[in-house]
Structure formats: C-alpha cells, structure tokens
Motif scaffolding. Structure first.
Motif, short mmCIF file in Angstrom:
data_model
loop_
_atom_site.label_atom_id
_atom_site.label_comp_id
_atom_site.label_asym_id
_atom_site.label_seq_id
_atom_site.Cartn_x
_atom_site.Cartn_y
_atom_site.Cartn_z
N ASN A 164 0.97 -1.25 0.08
CA ASN A 164 0.04 -0.08 -0.06
C ASN A 164 0.85 1.20 -0.03
OD1 ASN A 164 -2.50 -1.56 0.16
ND2 ASN A 164 -2.32 -1.91 2.14
N ASP A 165 2.16 1.13 -0.55
CA ASP A 165 2.90 2.20 -0.67
C ASP A 165 3.90 2.10 -1.84
OD1 ASP A 165 4.85 4.44 -0.31
OD2 ASP A 165 5.28 3.93 1.86
N ALA A 166 3.77 3.07 -2.72
CA ALA A 166 4.50 2.94 -4.00
C ALA A 166 5.88 3.20 -3.80
CB ALA A 166 4.23 3.84 -5.20
N MET A 167 6.25 4.11 -2.85
CA MET A 167 7.44 4.32 -2.17
C MET A 167 8.37 3.22 -1.61
SD MET A 167 7.86 7.31 -3.52
CE MET A 167 9.56 7.53 -3.32
N GLN A 168 7.85 2.04 -1.81
CA GLN A 168 8.46 0.89 -1.13
C GLN A 168 9.07 0.01 -2.38
OE1 GLN A 168 8.92 0.45 2.08
NE2 GLN A 168 8.09 2.27 2.78
N TRP A 169 9.00 0.32 -3.48
CA TRP A 169 9.26 -0.47 -4.62
C TRP A 169 10.95 -0.68 -4.37
CZ3 TRP A 169 13.55 0.86 -7.68
CH2 TRP A 169 14.06 2.12 -7.41
N TRP A 170 11.68 0.19 -3.68
CA TRP A 170 13.40 -0.03 -3.97
C TRP A 170 13.44 -1.24 -2.54
CZ3 TRP A 170 16.07 0.06 0.87
CH2 TRP A 170 15.02 0.77 2.03
N ARG A 171 12.63 -1.40 -1.99
CA ARG A 171 12.79 -2.73 -0.85
C ARG A 171 12.62 -4.09 -1.83
NH1 ARG A 171 13.19 -1.08 4.33
NH2 ARG A 171 12.43 0.86 4.73
N ILE A 172 11.74 -3.90 -2.85
CA ILE A 172 11.61 -5.20 -3.59
C ILE A 172 12.61 -5.34 -4.39
CG2 ILE A 172 10.05 -6.18 -5.41
CD1 ILE A 172 7.52 -4.52 -4.26
N ALA A 173 13.15 -4.12 -5.10
CA ALA A 173 14.19 -4.13 -5.94
C ALA A 173 15.48 -4.82 -5.30
CB ALA A 173 14.34 -2.65 -6.42
N GLU A 174 15.68 -4.33 -4.21
CA GLU A 174 17.03 -4.68 -3.24
C GLU A 174 16.71 -6.18 -2.98
OE1 GLU A 174 17.34 -3.55 0.92
OE2 GLU A 174 18.96 -2.23 -0.15
N GLY A 190 17.86 -8.09 -6.44
CA GLY A 190 19.12 -7.44 -7.21
C GLY A 190 18.60 -6.76 -8.53
N LEU A 191 17.58 -6.01 -8.24
CA LEU A 191 17.24 -5.02 -9.43
C LEU A 191 17.61 -3.45 -8.88
CD1 LEU A 191 13.68 -6.28 -9.88
CD2 LEU A 191 15.81 -7.06 -11.08
N SER A 192 17.91 -2.88 -9.87
CA SER A 192 18.17 -1.24 -9.75
C SER A 192 17.21 -0.24 -10.43
CB SER A 192 19.65 -0.88 -10.20
OG SER A 192 19.38 -1.13 -11.68
N ASP A 193 16.40 -0.90 -11.31
CA ASP A 193 15.25 -0.08 -11.95
C ASP A 193 13.97 -0.61 -11.60
OD1 ASP A 193 13.79 1.14 -13.98
OD2 ASP A 193 15.22 0.91 -15.56
N PRO A 194 12.87 0.24 -11.24
CA PRO A 194 11.63 -0.15 -11.09
C PRO A 194 10.83 -0.60 -12.41
CG PRO A 194 11.60 2.21 -10.81
CD PRO A 194 13.03 1.61 -10.90
N ASP A 195 11.41 -0.44 -13.43
CA ASP A 195 10.50 -0.78 -14.69
C ASP A 195 10.71 -2.27 -15.18
OD1 ASP A 195 9.18 -0.33 -17.11
OD2 ASP A 195 11.14 0.19 -18.28
N LEU A 196 9.69 -2.84 -15.10
CA LEU A 196 9.65 -4.32 -15.40
C LEU A 196 9.16 -4.58 -16.89
CD1 LEU A 196 7.63 -5.46 -12.22
CD2 LEU A 196 10.26 -5.58 -12.77
#
Length: 66
Positions: A21-31, A34-40
């Motif tokens: 419920n928070d788009a700003m948490q994308w980086w935790r999924i990326a981390e 092993g991803l650096s870009d939110p674009d899939l």
C-alpha cells in the motif's frame, strides 16, 4: 514470499502499491531481487519476484538508504 509477475505488473511501483500500500516501497522489492530499476516492461513474463518480509517494508520512512 514469491510472486509471479505478469504483463499487468509494469513496474515495481505497482507491486509495492498492491502488497505494501505504498509505491515508495518499490526499492525494497528491488533490493531483495538484485534490481536497480523499477521498470519491469523489459522482462519476459511471467517472472518470479521475491517480496521482502512485510515488517521490513515499513521499517523506515519509505526512502531508499543514502
């Protein structure tokens, strides 16, 4: 928790909104994956993504570490 990403999931922002419920948490999924870009959009779907533990997703103020 592992999830399967489909063509409807165009970015980690979408996943973060759906699961945390928070788009700003994308980086935790990326981390976690092993991803650096939110674009899939460049991935061949379906793709397996590992979600971080939900309690870790809210451990900070929603900003990536500096």
């Amino acid at each position: 928790m592992k999830i399967q990403v489909t063509s409807d999931d165009v970015s980690l922002f979408h996943l973060a909104i759906r699961y945390f419920n928070d788009a700003m948490q994308w980086w935790r999924i990326a981390e976690k994956n092993g991803l650096s870009d939110p674009d899939l959009t460049g991935f061949d779907v379906p793709v397996q993504i590992v979600l971080p533990d939900e309690s870790l997703a809210y451990g900070g103020e929603g900003l990536p570490p500096s």
